[in-house]
Structures are given as structure tokens and as C-alpha cells.
Enzyme design. Structure first.
Site, short mmCIF file in Angstrom:
data_model
loop_
_atom_site.label_atom_id
_atom_site.label_comp_id
_atom_site.label_asym_id
_atom_site.label_seq_id
_atom_site.Cartn_x
_atom_site.Cartn_y
_atom_site.Cartn_z
N GLY A 41 49.39 26.92 15.92
CA GLY A 41 50.25 27.57 14.80
C GLY A 41 49.47 27.64 13.56
O GLY A 41 48.32 27.30 13.33
N ILE A 42 50.48 27.82 12.57
CA ILE A 42 50.04 27.98 11.22
C ILE A 42 50.04 26.55 10.15
O ILE A 42 50.92 25.85 10.75
CB ILE A 42 50.91 29.08 10.38
N GLY A 43 49.37 26.18 9.39
CA GLY A 43 49.35 24.99 8.67
C GLY A 43 48.24 23.96 8.67
O GLY A 43 47.30 24.50 9.26
N ILE A 66 47.62 21.21 10.17
CA ILE A 66 47.12 20.43 11.35
C ILE A 66 46.54 21.20 12.25
O ILE A 66 45.46 20.72 13.02
CB ILE A 66 48.53 19.97 11.80
N GLU A 108 49.20 33.52 18.80
CA GLU A 108 49.69 34.61 18.01
C GLU A 108 48.54 34.95 17.10
O GLU A 108 48.33 35.85 16.64
CB GLU A 108 51.01 34.13 17.63
N GLY A 164 56.24 32.36 15.84
CA GLY A 164 55.89 32.07 17.09
C GLY A 164 56.22 30.83 17.84
O GLY A 164 55.88 30.33 19.11
#
Ligand code: COA
Length: 440
Positions: free
Chosen positions: A224-226, A228, A247, A345
């Protein structure tokens, strides 16, 4: 390929030339009360948007729909609130103030379902503002770094206005739009906005190493985003035969592909391919996806469909959060009453991974925020926080202190597992707070 190198043996070239105009001319076709979809992420068509903002005095009540966009979003400024109303499916930094001030709106929705909102007409699209690659020899432009919801919005739009940017990568997959589908064309040549990954902190490195313990060889990854996700990728160099169905892609993926760790050989959906819906990173990433048959771009109603995701071998979804309560409820789009980001997502992939054979649904976050002053694991979510991922969906929560396995566990067992990965300075306070619960 520069347009001058394309032999005009096909009729599209004349058509293309007849549609080229200045940005000012192109956006003059936008009318008051139109509903506009703006191609998003790193593909927001900045030259068209600037020209549209200049026309603000002539426009009233124009509705703008978008995902997160990199770069500026001047149309969300208070000066233009009579002209433009922003409706964002994901709150990026450039509209956060406007959303929290009530000038702009947030639409909580799964990324997998946004195309359906356009296709069904539930959200009408009058105008689509795009930024695409120059046409190939057959007259096809590529949507470049942001395919996601763009195809659906473009199909429904009455009017399609496109920046044809020489620096937009030609990405492959369901990524093409023919010149005949564009109504007005503005030729541009400017760099795309970049998302430069910060160097992971020691805490992020520790989280990355804990998450890596859950990643099996031959796993298919979503990140995902960010902060981490990039820290996780840096810890996967000793794995073998990984695949990607995600995604979004960020820069860390390129290192793993170049090192031969990501082969996509064990994937069961689109084997051999990195499957993705948009990319956001540095120019290195944008160059990597340019004309690269290894990377298959598809729309978000396909890539993010939990049923598609769940067909992947060892699907492993790794997403981040702002706060997790002691029962496993995940807040990821709000910090208390503050609207911060969006669903994206996260739930699509958590659900898909949980249903995949040998799949893993992971939420990874630092144990604290604000320089260690606030625990992100707490007895209750802060007042006003919304749940993105429900406690029945989340299987693993990971911090720098370890892994809490929640799936199939009682509330009491979850609380103990989560307290054991909270920051040690907050563990006794969380226990005290939990004593208010009859079940604890
Ligand atoms: N209380 C108060 N402040 C908090 C907080 C909390 N519980 N949790 C985080 N913050 C602050 C941080 O300190 C940071 O502030 P700063 O910018 O002043 O340092 C800010 O909020 C952002 O937190 P951070 O953890 O750094 O965010 P991130 O960039 O790593 O992104 C999410 C994390 C959860 C916002 C992001 O992953 C997201 O939007 N997820 C939802 C969508 C999703 O997962 N999609 C999946 C596929 S894209």
C-alpha cells in the site's frame, strides 16, 4: 517517438493535428455546473488544470472528481470555492485543508468500485481531463502512470481534453486511448511530479524486518501507500520467486525486480507480469514502466477486485494504518475527527488476500505517532475516527515490537496480542483502559 517521426500513412495524424490547440482554448469548452473527472495520482494534467483555474471568473459550480493527485490543486483554494467544488475519493496533501474546512468533499469508497460509479452513471462525467503519452504509430496514446479509474471516466465523458505530454511513459496493458477518442489536444513537455521515498527510520526498518518474516517465498505481494511499504521491500532481498499484484507500485519494487527476487513465475493471475493499476515514485520508476512488457496496467475494477486478488497464489497484502484499537479495528483514513486519506485499495486487498490460498492480510504501523507521544494502539479508536478495515478482516498487525496474529482469536486474546506489540511506555495504560471492558 516524436510525432514528426511518425509516417502519416494512417488517417489519425490529420485528425490529431486538427485537434491540437492551446490549453486556454481547450478548457474554454468547460461550462458552469459541469462534472469533471481529473486523471489522478502522478498523472494530474497540471497545464490544463492551471488553465481551468484561470477561467474561474467565468465558471460557477463546476464539480471536480479525483483520486489523490500529486502536485498542486489550486482549484481547491478558498478563492475559487464558488467556481469549483472538489469531491475526492482519496484525500491527498493538496486538498486536506479544503476537505477539513468543509469546502471540499470526501467520498469514502473502495478503489475497486469507483469505476462502477462512473459506468453506472451514478456519478455523471461531462468532461474528462487527461494527461497521456504521445500517440504511437497506430494513433494510440497511453494513459501512462494512472490507468485506475481513468478508463471508466473517459468512456462516459461527453468531452475529453488531453494533455499529450512527451514525458508521460507509454505504459502497456489496458492503458490505451485512440486519438479519435480525444476531443481537444494540448501538446506539452514537462516532467511528472515525483514521490521521493524517505530513508526508512530505525523504527520503519524494524517493522519491515518483522513483516518480512510473514512473507513466504513465491508470495504475490501487494504493498500500500505510506512509509512502511518501502521499508518492507528493503527487507525482502533474501526471498525467492516473489510476484506482484498491487494497485500501486513504488520505487522499492524496481530494486527487487533488478535483483531477480521478483520473478512473477509463481503467480496464478497474470503469471510472469507485475500487475498494477497506477505507479507513483521517482523518474527511475516512470522510466522503468515505460514500454515495459513486464508491467501490465489494468483498471482498478479488475486489479482491486477482491475475487481476482483471491485467486493469486500466497497473496500477501501489506497496508498501513493510523490507529488500531485493541479489538483490531483499523483507522486508516482519519485521525480522530481529522479526515486524512482514504480507503484506496486497503479493504480490497485485505479481503482478497484473506481469501487466497495461503494468503496473508497484514496491517503494519509504527507503535507510536508524534515522536513517541501518542500510542497508535489504544483501547478505543479516537473520537471521530472511522474504521477502514474491520476487526473481522484483519489477520496480522505488525509493529516494530513484533507480530500480533488476530484471526480466529477472542477479543481477550486480541487485546493481549496487541498490547504485546504496543510501545512498552503505553502497555500498562492500555491495560488499565481495557479493564473498563467487561470482556477483558
Ligand atoms: N494520532 C495522531 N497523529 C497520528 C496518528 C495518531 N494515531 N497516526 C499518525 N499520525 C500522524 C503522524 O505522526 C504523521 O504526522 P507528521 O506528518 O506530522 O509526522 C501523519 O499522521 C501521517 O502518519 P504516517 O504514519 O506517517 O502516514 P503514512 O504516510 O505512512 O501513511 C496511512 C499511512 C495509513 C495514512 C496510509 O497508508 C493510508 O492512507 N492508508 C489508507 C489507504 C490504503 O491503505 N490504501 C492501500 C493501497 S494504496
Amino acid at each position: 517517438m516524436p510525432l514528426s517521426d511518425v509516417k502519416p500513412k494512417v488517417s489519425w495524424l490529420q485528425e490529431y493535428k486538427s485537434k491540437v490547440k492551446t490549453a486556454e482554448e481547450a478548457v474554454s469548452y468547460i461550462k458552469s455546473h459541469d462534472s469533471i473527472y481529473v486523471q489522478s495520482n502522478a498523472a494530474a494534467p497540471q497545464i490544463l488544470l492551471d488553465a481551468m483555474v484561470k477561467q474561474a471568473p467565468e465558471l460557477r459550480g463546476v464539480k471536480i472528481y479525483q483520486l489523490m493527485t500529486l502536485g498542486k490543486a489550486d482549484y481547491a483554494l478558498v478563492d475559487y470555492s464558488e467556481s469549483f467544488q472538489v469531491n475526492s475519493f482519496f484525500i491527498g496533501a493538496n486538498v486536506r485543508e479544503a476537505v477539513n474546512a468543509g469546502r471540499a468533499n470526501y467520498i469514502p469508497v473502495f478503489l475497486s468500485e469507483i469505476p462502477r460509479l462512473f459506468l453506472s452513471g451514478e456519478i455523471p462525467v461531462d468532461v474528462c481531463l487527461l494527461q497521456v503519452s504521445p500517440p504511437d504509430a497506430h494513433g494510440f496514446c497511453s494513459y501512462g502512470v494512472s490507468v485506475d479509474c481513468t478508463v471508466a471516466a473517459r468512456k462516459k465523458a461527453r468531452l475529453v481534453i488531453a494533455e499529450v505530454n512527451k514525458q508521460m511513459p507509454r505504459t502497456l496493458g489496458r492503458a490505451f486511448v485512440h486519438v479519435s477518442r480525444l476531443d481537444h489536444i494540448v501538446e506539452t513537455d514537462h516532467s511528472l511530479p515525483e514521490l521521493i521515498p524517505a530513508k526508512p527510520s530505525d523504527i520503519e526498518k524494524a517493522i519491515g524486518s518483522n513483516v518480512a518474516r510473514l512473507v513466504d517465498n513465491e508470495a504475490t505481494l501487494q504493498l500500500g501507500i505510506g512509509a512502511i511499504p518501502n521499508a518492507v521491500l528493503a527487507n525482502l532481498m533474501d526471498k525467492t520467486n516473489l510476484g506482484v499484484h498491487s494497485e500501486m507500485l513504488s520505487d522499492g519494487i524496481v530494486d527487487l525486480i533488478e535483483a531477480g527476487v521478483i520473478t512473477n513465475d509463481a503467480k496464478t493471475v497474470m503469471p510472469g507480469k507485475v500487475a498494477v493499476t497506477f505507479v507513483m515514485g521517482t523518474r527511475r520508476l516512470y522510466d522503468f514502466v515505460d514500454n515495459n512488457p513486464l508491467v501490465e496496467f489494468q483498471t482498478s475494477d479488475y486489479i482491486n477486485d477482491p475475487f481476482v486478488i483471491s485467486q493469486n497464489h500466497k497473496m500477501t497484502a501489506i497496508n498501513s494504518a493510523l490507529q488500531v484499537d485493541i479489538t483490531g479495528q483499523v483507522a486508516a483514513d482519519t485521525i480522530g475527527n481529522m479526515l486524512y486519506s482514504g480507503f484506496g485499495g486497503q479493504v480490497d486487498f485485505i479481503r482478497g488476500a484473506a481469501h487466497a490460498k495461503n494468503g496473508k492480510a497484514i496491517i503494519a504501523l509504527p507503535s507510536t505517532a508524534k515522536g513517541g507521544k501518542i500510542s497508535r494502539i489504544s483501547a478505543m479508536l479516537s473520537n471521530g475516527s472511522g474504521v477502514v478495515t474491520s476487526r473481522a478482516d484483519v489477520h496480522f498487525v505488525v509493529t516494530e515490537y513484533g507480530i500480533a496474529q488476530l484471526y480466529g482469536k477472542t477479543l481477550k486474546e486480541r487485546a493481549r496480542a496487541l498490547i504485546s506489540i504496543a510501545h512498552p511506555d503505553f502497555r500498562s495504560q492500555i491495560e488499565q483502559d481495557c479493564k473498563k471492558y467487561s470482556w477483558y
